[in-house]
Design an enzyme around this catalytic site. Structure first.
Site, PDB file in Angstrom:
ATOM      1  N   ASP A 186      -7.540 -17.714   2.333  1.00  0.00           N
ATOM      2  CA  ASP A 186      -7.406 -19.171   2.347  1.00  0.00           C
ATOM      3  C   ASP A 186      -7.668 -19.668   3.754  1.00  0.00           C
ATOM      4  O   ASP A 186      -6.753 -19.813   4.549  1.00  0.00           O
ATOM      5  CB  ASP A 186      -6.006 -19.585   1.900  1.00  0.00           C
ATOM      6  CG  ASP A 186      -5.765 -19.229   0.453  1.00  0.00           C
ATOM      7  OD1 ASP A 186      -6.311 -19.912  -0.415  1.00  0.00           O
ATOM      8  OD2 ASP A 186      -5.035 -18.253   0.208  1.00  0.00           O
ATOM      9  N   HIS A 242       0.818  -1.204   0.000  1.00  0.00           N
ATOM     10  CA  HIS A 242       0.000   0.000   0.000  1.00  0.00           C
ATOM     11  C   HIS A 242       0.855   1.259   0.000  1.00  0.00           C
ATOM     12  O   HIS A 242       0.424   2.304  -0.499  1.00  0.00           O
ATOM     13  CB  HIS A 242      -0.943  -0.007   1.198  1.00  0.00           C
ATOM     14  CG  HIS A 242      -2.164  -0.845   0.987  1.00  0.00           C
ATOM     15  ND1 HIS A 242      -3.441  -0.396   1.222  1.00  0.00           N
ATOM     16  CD2 HIS A 242      -2.295  -2.121   0.539  1.00  0.00           C
ATOM     17  CE1 HIS A 242      -4.312  -1.356   0.925  1.00  0.00           C
ATOM     18  NE2 HIS A 242      -3.628  -2.417   0.518  1.00  0.00           N
ATOM     19  N   ASP A 297       1.858 -20.115   1.368  1.00  0.00           N
ATOM     20  CA  ASP A 297       1.840 -21.214   0.418  1.00  0.00           C
ATOM     21  C   ASP A 297       1.109 -20.785  -0.849  1.00  0.00           C
ATOM     22  O   ASP A 297       0.830 -19.612  -1.048  1.00  0.00           O
ATOM     23  CB  ASP A 297       1.221 -22.478   1.030  1.00  0.00           C
ATOM     24  CG  ASP A 297      -0.197 -22.246   1.516  1.00  0.00           C
ATOM     25  OD1 ASP A 297      -0.965 -21.557   0.815  1.00  0.00           O
ATOM     26  OD2 ASP A 297      -0.539 -22.750   2.593  1.00  0.00           O
ATOM     27  N   PRO A 337      -5.116  -0.513  -6.307  1.00  0.00           N
ATOM     28  CA  PRO A 337      -5.990  -1.362  -7.132  1.00  0.00           C
ATOM     29  C   PRO A 337      -7.280  -1.690  -6.384  1.00  0.00           C
ATOM     30  O   PRO A 337      -7.257  -1.995  -5.199  1.00  0.00           O
ATOM     31  CB  PRO A 337      -5.142  -2.617  -7.364  1.00  0.00           C
ATOM     32  CG  PRO A 337      -3.736  -2.149  -7.199  1.00  0.00           C
ATOM     33  CD  PRO A 337      -3.789  -1.113  -6.119  1.00  0.00           C
TER      34      PRO A 337
END
Length: 324
Positions: free
Chosen positions: A243, A72, A251, A167
């Site tokens: 995740d 950022h 990962d 973004p």
């Protein structure tokens, strides 16, 4: 796209990360080099590492936020520490909507205070951000890379520049490619550096995607149901894991989730709309991320060169939250 992406609950591709061209352009890297402080402050990186590892030991979930801080910062005015500055009128980058969920500032402050005792006026806050991002990943058994240092700190922070340069999680693939290209980053960097969020960022995708009270058809229906269970229509605070279950590790399971239409943001799903970004994503998923760690380090170095201030431009702040 929220920010970096790391399956650390939000990033790397999860809570991983402008300088507005010209004064913020991804060009001038003269003055940056690995080992910039070797003579002036030889213990600099060790001091920063100590604070990062101590903080991560207490709270492993800090990895993604610390990485996200660097992302950022670099995407607004370049990698010059403007995200750390605070203004009395609150019109600073910290108070821009995309940055309200940022955390880990106290680790930057503590490391900087220790550096000022060791070698006053030598190590910039922007370099501390860059070193912290790398060490946070190492603490998660993720990739390591040699951090180029020699940045100087900027003097300006502006809420509206953060709003216009970061973004958006609602971005389509064309917008994302254009935004990253303006920072000197390519399509591979886009995939490698994509991700985390909070409920307001995906509310429209869950409850009113086309204005008819529906959800995004590109989102897996079972995953959408789970998200609606976590994110009620009026929820403005709930943090979401990119995740679930792997927020303390680094990962490549993010790739699998996106391919299953379980990317948290529209910008994640958009990675499947371009042949090059889709090809890289599927390659990493099918090869168990065989080149991802190396690619991630390369992209982080490239991002760390965006709009840097070096030489006599800017200053080395004594305290990261204010100009000297």
């Amino acid at each position: 796209m929220a920010a970096l992406r790391m399956t650390i609950s939000c990033v790397i591709l999860l809570q991983v990360l402008s300088c507005l061209l010209s004064s913020f352009a991804p060009t001038n890297v003269q003055g940056l080099k690995v080992g910039f402080y070797d003579k002036a402050c030889p213990k600099a990186e060790l001091i920063v590492k100590k604070f990062v590892f101590e903080a991560m030991k207490k709270d492993p979930t800090l990895g993604a936020p610390l990485l996200r801080l660097f992302f950022h910062d670099c995407f607004v005015r370049g990698c010059e520490g403007s995200v750390l500055l605070e203004l009395k009128n609150k019109k600073d980058e910290k108070n821009a909507m995309p940055n309200l969920s940022l955390r880990g500032f106290e680790i930057i402050d503590n490391a900087k205070a220790a550096l000022e005792k060791e070698c006053p006026g030598i190590v910039s806050c922007s370099d501390v951000l860059a070193i912290v991002a790398r060490d946070a990943m190492v603490a998660l058994n993720g990739p390591s890379w040699e951090v180029e240092t020699g940045r100087r700190d900027g003097l300006v922070t502006n809420m509206y520049e953060a709003l216009s340069n970061l973004p958006s999680p609602l971005s389509n693939i064309s917008s994302l490619i254009t935004r990253f290209h303006s920072k000197g980053l390519d399509k591979k960097d886009l995939v490698v550096l994509s991700g985390k969020g909070h409920c307001p960022q995906i509310r429209n995708r869950l409850y009113n995607f086309t204005g008819k009270g529906d959800s995004d058809p590109n989102l897996d229906t079972k995953y959408a149901a789970k998200l609606r269970n976590k994110c009620k229509p009026t929820d403005n605070t709930m943090a979401l894991e990119m995740d679930p279950g792997s927020f303390k590790t680094f990962d490549v399971s993010y790739f699998k989730r996106v391919s299953q239409r379980r990317g948290l943001f529209q910008s994640d799903a958009a990675l499947l709309d371009n042949q090059e970004t889709k090809s890289y994503l599927l390659k990493q998923m099918n090869s168990d991320g065989s080149t991802f760690f190396k690619d991630f380090g390369v992209s982080m170095v490239k991002m760390g060169r965006i709009g840097v201030l070096t030489g006599k431009v800017g200053q080395v702040r004594k305290k990261c939250r204010m100009v000297n």
